[in-house]
Scaffold this motif. Structure first.
Motif, PDB file in Angstrom:
ATOM      1  N   LYS A 298       0.850  -1.181   0.000  1.00 15.94           N
ATOM      2  CA  LYS A 298       0.000   0.000   0.000  1.00 15.94           C
ATOM      3  C   LYS A 298       0.895   1.243   0.000  1.00 15.94           C
ATOM      4  CE  LYS A 298      -1.874  -0.868   3.939  1.00 15.94           C
ATOM      5  NZ  LYS A 298      -1.016  -2.008   4.331  1.00 15.94           N
ATOM      6  N   PRO A 299       0.392   2.374  -0.519  1.00 25.45           N
ATOM      7  CA  PRO A 299       1.158   3.616  -0.415  1.00 25.45           C
ATOM      8  C   PRO A 299       1.525   3.881   1.044  1.00 25.45           C
ATOM      9  CG  PRO A 299      -0.719   3.906  -1.880  1.00 25.45           C
ATOM     10  CD  PRO A 299      -0.878   2.548  -1.251  1.00 25.45           C
ATOM     11  N   SER A 300       2.722   4.324   1.258  1.00 23.76           N
ATOM     12  CA  SER A 300       3.322   4.610   2.580  1.00 23.76           C
ATOM     13  C   SER A 300       3.917   3.375   3.243  1.00 23.76           C
ATOM     14  CB  SER A 300       2.328   5.264   3.546  1.00 23.76           C
ATOM     15  OG  SER A 300       1.466   4.297   4.139  1.00 23.76           O
ATOM     16  N   ASP A 301       3.736   2.171   2.651  1.00 23.28           N
ATOM     17  CA  ASP A 301       4.433   0.995   3.175  1.00 23.28           C
ATOM     18  C   ASP A 301       5.935   1.128   2.933  1.00 23.28           C
ATOM     19  OD1 ASP A 301       2.132  -0.166   4.063  1.00 23.28           O
ATOM     20  OD2 ASP A 301       2.060  -1.762   2.570  1.00 23.28           O
ATOM     21  N   VAL A 302       6.708   0.327   3.654  1.00 24.73           N
ATOM     22  CA  VAL A 302       8.166   0.340   3.499  1.00 24.73           C
ATOM     23  C   VAL A 302       8.595  -1.020   2.944  1.00 24.73           C
ATOM     24  CG1 VAL A 302      10.390   0.608   4.651  1.00 24.73           C
ATOM     25  CG2 VAL A 302       8.401   1.927   5.433  1.00 24.73           C
ATOM     26  N   LEU A 303       9.380  -0.978   1.873  1.00 22.83           N
ATOM     27  CA  LEU A 303       9.888  -2.204   1.252  1.00 22.83           C
ATOM     28  C   LEU A 303      11.400  -2.260   1.372  1.00 22.83           C
ATOM     29  CD1 LEU A 303       9.492  -4.763  -0.542  1.00 22.83           C
ATOM     30  CD2 LEU A 303       9.873  -3.270  -2.512  1.00 22.83           C
ATOM     31  N   PHE A 304      11.910  -3.362   1.899  1.00 20.28           N
ATOM     32  CA  PHE A 304      13.349  -3.638   1.917  1.00 20.28           C
ATOM     33  C   PHE A 304      13.592  -4.761   0.913  1.00 20.28           C
ATOM     34  CE2 PHE A 304      12.185  -2.302   6.250  1.00 20.28           C
ATOM     35  CZ  PHE A 304      13.008  -1.196   6.407  1.00 20.28           C
ATOM     36  N   LEU A 373       9.769   1.157  14.257  1.00 15.60           N
ATOM     37  CA  LEU A 373       8.783   0.339  14.950  1.00 15.60           C
ATOM     38  C   LEU A 373       8.370   0.888  16.318  1.00 15.60           C
ATOM     39  CD1 LEU A 373       9.844  -3.315  14.036  1.00 15.60           C
ATOM     40  CD2 LEU A 373       8.031  -1.904  13.055  1.00 15.60           C
ATOM     41  N   PRO A 374       9.297   1.427  17.132  1.00 17.20           N
ATOM     42  CA  PRO A 374       8.850   1.978  18.419  1.00 17.20           C
ATOM     43  C   PRO A 374       7.912   3.168  18.266  1.00 17.20           C
ATOM     44  CG  PRO A 374      11.217   1.567  18.441  1.00 17.20           C
ATOM     45  CD  PRO A 374      10.764   1.423  17.021  1.00 17.20           C
ATOM     46  N   LEU A 375       7.968   3.854  17.120  1.00 17.27           N
ATOM     47  CA  LEU A 375       7.122   5.028  16.896  1.00 17.27           C
ATOM     48  C   LEU A 375       5.775   4.665  16.280  1.00 17.27           C
ATOM     49  CD1 LEU A 375       9.842   7.410  15.363  1.00 17.27           C
ATOM     50  CD2 LEU A 375       9.086   7.264  17.750  1.00 17.27           C
ATOM     51  N   LEU A 376       5.640   3.405  15.921  1.00 20.75           N
ATOM     52  CA  LEU A 376       4.427   2.975  15.221  1.00 20.75           C
ATOM     53  C   LEU A 376       3.244   2.967  16.184  1.00 20.75           C
ATOM     54  CD1 LEU A 376       3.942   2.064  12.279  1.00 20.75           C
ATOM     55  CD2 LEU A 376       4.004  -0.291  13.102  1.00 20.75           C
ATOM     56  N   LYS A 377       2.188   3.669  15.815  1.00 26.38           N
ATOM     57  CA  LYS A 377       0.976   3.718  16.631  1.00 26.38           C
ATOM     58  C   LYS A 377      -0.039   2.715  16.108  1.00 26.38           C
ATOM     59  CE  LYS A 377       1.663   8.642  17.630  1.00 26.38           C
ATOM     60  NZ  LYS A 377       1.100   9.991  17.493  1.00 26.38           N
ATOM     61  N   GLU A 378      -0.940   2.317  16.986  1.00 26.65           N
ATOM     62  CA  GLU A 378      -1.926   1.295  16.626  1.00 26.65           C
ATOM     63  C   GLU A 378      -2.741   1.683  15.410  1.00 26.65           C
ATOM     64  OE1 GLU A 378      -2.680  -1.690  17.594  1.00 26.65           O
ATOM     65  OE2 GLU A 378      -1.181  -1.878  19.166  1.00 26.65           O
ATOM     66  N   GLN A 380      -1.895   3.572  12.928  1.00 25.33           N
ATOM     67  CA  GLN A 380      -1.148   3.732  11.692  1.00 25.33           C
ATOM     68  C   GLN A 380      -1.244   2.477  10.838  1.00 25.33           C
ATOM     69  OE1 GLN A 380       2.724   4.974  13.239  1.00 25.33           O
ATOM     70  NE2 GLN A 380       2.380   7.025  12.403  1.00 25.33           N
ATOM     71  N   LYS A 381      -1.306   2.681   9.525  1.00 21.34           N
ATOM     72  CA  LYS A 381      -1.513   1.563   8.598  1.00 21.34           C
ATOM     73  C   LYS A 381      -0.223   1.121   7.890  1.00 21.34           C
ATOM     74  CE  LYS A 381      -6.036   1.510   9.156  1.00 21.34           C
ATOM     75  NZ  LYS A 381      -6.981   1.936   8.132  1.00 21.34           N
ATOM     76  N   THR A 382       0.912   1.692   8.270  1.00 22.60           N
ATOM     77  CA  THR A 382       2.162   1.361   7.599  1.00 22.60           C
ATOM     78  C   THR A 382       2.559  -0.096   7.854  1.00 22.60           C
ATOM     79  OG1 THR A 382       2.969   3.631   7.766  1.00 22.60           O
ATOM     80  CG2 THR A 382       4.613   1.918   7.376  1.00 22.60           C
ATOM     81  N   SER A 383       2.934  -0.800   6.772  1.00 21.64           N
ATOM     82  CA  SER A 383       3.438  -2.169   6.883  1.00 21.64           C
ATOM     83  C   SER A 383       4.869  -2.225   6.366  1.00 21.64           C
ATOM     84  CB  SER A 383       2.564  -3.140   6.079  1.00 21.64           C
ATOM     85  OG  SER A 383       1.245  -3.177   6.590  1.00 21.64           O
ATOM     86  N   PHE A 384       5.643  -3.146   6.915  1.00 19.14           N
ATOM     87  CA  PHE A 384       7.039  -3.312   6.514  1.00 19.14           C
ATOM     88  C   PHE A 384       7.183  -4.666   5.814  1.00 19.14           C
ATOM     89  CE2 PHE A 384       6.897  -0.422  10.042  1.00 19.14           C
ATOM     90  CZ  PHE A 384       7.802   0.581   9.702  1.00 19.14           C
ATOM     91  N   SER A 411       3.398  -3.852  18.218  1.00 17.14           N
ATOM     92  CA  SER A 411       2.115  -4.523  18.020  1.00 17.14           C
ATOM     93  C   SER A 411       2.259  -5.582  16.935  1.00 17.14           C
ATOM     94  CB  SER A 411       1.044  -3.507  17.608  1.00 17.14           C
ATOM     95  OG  SER A 411       1.327  -2.985  16.322  1.00 17.14           O
ATOM     96  N   ALA A 412       1.406  -6.596  16.994  1.00 16.92           N
ATOM     97  CA  ALA A 412       1.485  -7.695  16.027  1.00 16.92           C
ATOM     98  C   ALA A 412       1.363  -7.184  14.603  1.00 16.92           C
ATOM     99  CB  ALA A 412       0.399  -8.722  16.320  1.00 16.92           C
ATOM    100  N   ALA A 413       0.545  -6.135  14.400  1.00 14.83           N
ATOM    101  CA  ALA A 413       0.341  -5.599  13.052  1.00 14.83           C
ATOM    102  C   ALA A 413       1.612  -4.980  12.489  1.00 14.83           C
ATOM    103  CB  ALA A 413      -0.782  -4.571  13.058  1.00 14.83           C
ATOM    104  N   GLY A 414       2.506  -4.541  13.363  1.00 13.16           N
ATOM    105  CA  GLY A 414       3.721  -3.877  12.900  1.00 13.16           C
ATOM    106  C   GLY A 414       4.873  -4.809  12.606  1.00 13.16           C
ATOM    107  N   LEU A 415       4.730  -6.081  12.933  1.00 11.49           N
ATOM    108  CA  LEU A 415       5.818  -7.027  12.677  1.00 11.49           C
ATOM    109  C   LEU A 415       6.096  -7.111  11.176  1.00 11.49           C
ATOM    110  CD1 LEU A 415       4.751  -9.881  15.115  1.00 11.49           C
ATOM    111  CD2 LEU A 415       6.699  -8.305  15.403  1.00 11.49           C
ATOM    112  N   PRO A 416       7.366  -7.030  10.754  1.00  8.99           N
ATOM    113  CA  PRO A 416       7.685  -7.052   9.312  1.00  8.99           C
ATOM    114  C   PRO A 416       7.265  -8.368   8.662  1.00  8.99           C
ATOM    115  CG  PRO A 416       9.571  -6.317  10.614  1.00  8.99           C
ATOM    116  CD  PRO A 416       8.570  -6.843  11.584  1.00  8.99           C
ATOM    117  N   THR A 417       6.809  -8.282   7.424  1.00 14.69           N
ATOM    118  CA  THR A 417       6.451  -9.455   6.635  1.00 14.69           C
ATOM    119  C   THR A 417       7.592  -9.785   5.683  1.00 14.69           C
ATOM    120  OG1 THR A 417       4.084  -8.976   6.733  1.00 14.69           O
ATOM    121  CG2 THR A 417       4.834 -10.431   4.963  1.00 14.69           C
TER     122      THR A 417
END
Length: 501
Positions: A298-304, A373-378, A380-384, A411-417
């Protein structure tokens, strides 16, 4: 059902799903269309619930196929071409006898429509020729396989009667030249009888890439020239001469025919890339897989992108307004990555690195995740997302994620995929890849991952993608408590307990 191996059932189900989802043309592009069709046809009557819908493969392989045995017999080139290693186009000339109808020229088009199933339909051959005896008439060539003993059937006679055309069928000497034969017909006539004609080819811009078998090598230059002649736009044909180098993912190749220019331009999923095919890795069969992964973002996601190559994951992700960190060890790939970022005007959206994959993960990736990740709020929709497309080795890199980050889990939602690619020759490829990934991570992924068959690389060798969120117990290393603090905590606890007593 017990008579089938798990690999067979798994591949049948996968093939059926691809056909149904209209993804067949590239995801299984290295499995030829006839091979998949035969596999499904063989088992469709014996596997409950398997209904086969066939969609033609659009991938660039040898595009011409011989219609049937009868056509082979009629349109075979001259037998003297057998064993030819240097292409002599004149040697392919021959004359065949075909049936024709004499028709007034003003009704030719009407006749062609009315007898479309009887008229010759072979590409590259004229269906209508001049009548040397009558300038007001034309000769319509009929398909000799549908005209028994040069005599029309009852239904065709009825059509001619309505058009007031005499039903007499005449014989006509049709001259065939090299231009009239299809690639496979030419190569089948040249190579030794009973041997495989070609292994197909991949098209990379103006380059056709072959993987010839040993028995085809004496004819390699002729094969290359035939491919150029029969495929407009191809001006260079190369053959791979060794396996892919696992370090830089390129391979040695020999130019078989045409120009020796291996710098080419390709378009994939509406994005243009330029590359030197002799120095970087590019596989057009991965087009669908590139698109599949980018579709997840999604837009604003982070890709490594750990093994980014020239950017087929990174650039479309940046186009989608993701933040992208792209790395490749090969200096040539890194150079072309930078070039393609500028070419597609995303050079300010991608941070590019020329590092070993493990160093990239332990350096820029860990730094970014430790900060973000420590700054990620519940809310927020950003995924890694971490893409690891080096199927020969990538699974071995997964151990790097053990205790990758310090501190409290996000949070579980913030764990990188992670999307990690691997090869498998196992009877159950999905299970094999999952177990190897679990061994590297040091934890079970049962119920926490998905596997996707990308393509069949070779007989009994699959390329798969396993996707999973890195488990928190793997990703995080809790800070250890110094002995002095543990002692104080123990004393404080004891004193508090005494007070209460």
């Amino acid at each position: 059902m017990n008579n089938f191996s798990s690999r067979t059932l798994w591949r049948i189900g996968y093939s059926a799903r691809l056909l149904k989802s209209n993804c067949f043309r590239t995801a299984a592009s290295n499995t030829s269309f006839p091979a998949v069709w035969m596999l499904l046809a063989q088992y469709s009557g014996r596997v409950p619930g398997l209904f086969v819908v066939v969609k033609k493969n659009n991938f660039f392989t040898m595009p011409e196929t011989v219609e049937d045995k009868a056509n082979l017999e009629l349109y075979l080139p001259h037998p003297e071409v057998r064993g030819m290693t240097r292409l002599n186009r004149e040697a392919f000339k021959r004359t065949v006898v075909v049936p024709v109808l004499k028709v007034k020229k003003e009704i030719v088009n009407t006749l062609l429509k009315s007898l479309k199933h009887t008229v010759l339909q072979r590409p590259g051959l004229k269906r209508v020729v001049e009548d040397p005896e009558d300038e007001d008439s034309r000769l319509v060539i009929l398909d000799p396989h549908k005209i028994s003993e040069f005599s029309l059937g009852e239904s065709d006679r009825e059509v001619l009667k309505q058009l007031n055309v005499h039903p007499e069928v005449s014989k006509y000497n049709l001259e065939l030249t090299y231009e009239n034969f299809k690639s496979e017909e030419i190569l089948r006539a040249v190579l030794p009888e009973g041997q495989e004609v070609t292994s197909g080819f991949s098209r990379v811009g103006h380059i056709a890439h072959l993987n010839l078998r040993d028995h085809q090598l004496p004819y390699r230059h002729l094969i290359g020239q035939v491919i150029i002649d029969k495929n407009p736009g191809i001006t260079c044909v190369v053959n791979k001469t060794n396996i892919i180098d696992s370090t830089y993912r390129n391979f040695q190749m020999e130019v078989l025919a045409g120009e020796s220019n291996l710098v080419t331009k390709v378009k994939e999923n509406n994005i243009t890339y330029e590359l030197d095919f002799s120095k970087v890795y590019w596989n057009p069969r991965l087009s669908t897989e590139h698109g599949r992964i980018v579709e997840l973002l999604k837009p604003s996601d982070v890709l490594f992108d750990v093994f980014a190559g020239i950017g087929p994951f990174a650039i479309p992700a940046a186009k989608k307004k993701c933040r992208v960190f792209a790395n490749d060890l090969n200096p040539e790939s890194y150079s072309w990555l930078l070039h393609n970022c500028k070419l597609n005007k995303v050079d300010n959206k991608i941070k590019a690195f020329n590092m070993d994959g493990r160093d990239f993960l332990l350096g820029p990736v860990r730094e970014e995740l430790s900060r973000e990740l420590p700054l990620l709020k519940e809310e927020q929709k950003t995924s890694f997302h971490i893409v690891m497309n080096l199927p020969a080795l990538a699974i071995e890199f997964l151990d790097v994620f053990q205790h990758f980050l310090a501190g409290e889990p996000c949070s579980a939602a913030g764990l990188p995929t992670v999307h990690c690619y691997g090869f498998s020759k196992h009877d159950d490829p999905a299970k094999d890849v999952r177990e190897r990934a679990e061994a590297s991570l040091g934890t079970s992924l049962d119920g926490r991952c998905s596997t996707y068959l990308v393509r069949n690389v070779a007989p009994n060798k699959e390329m798969l993608c396993i996707s999973f969120q890195i488990p928190a117990e793997v990703l995080y290393k809790r800070p250890s408590i110094p002995a002095s603090k543990r002692l104080c905590s123990s004393r404080d606890f004891s004193e508090e307990k005494l007070k209460k007593s």
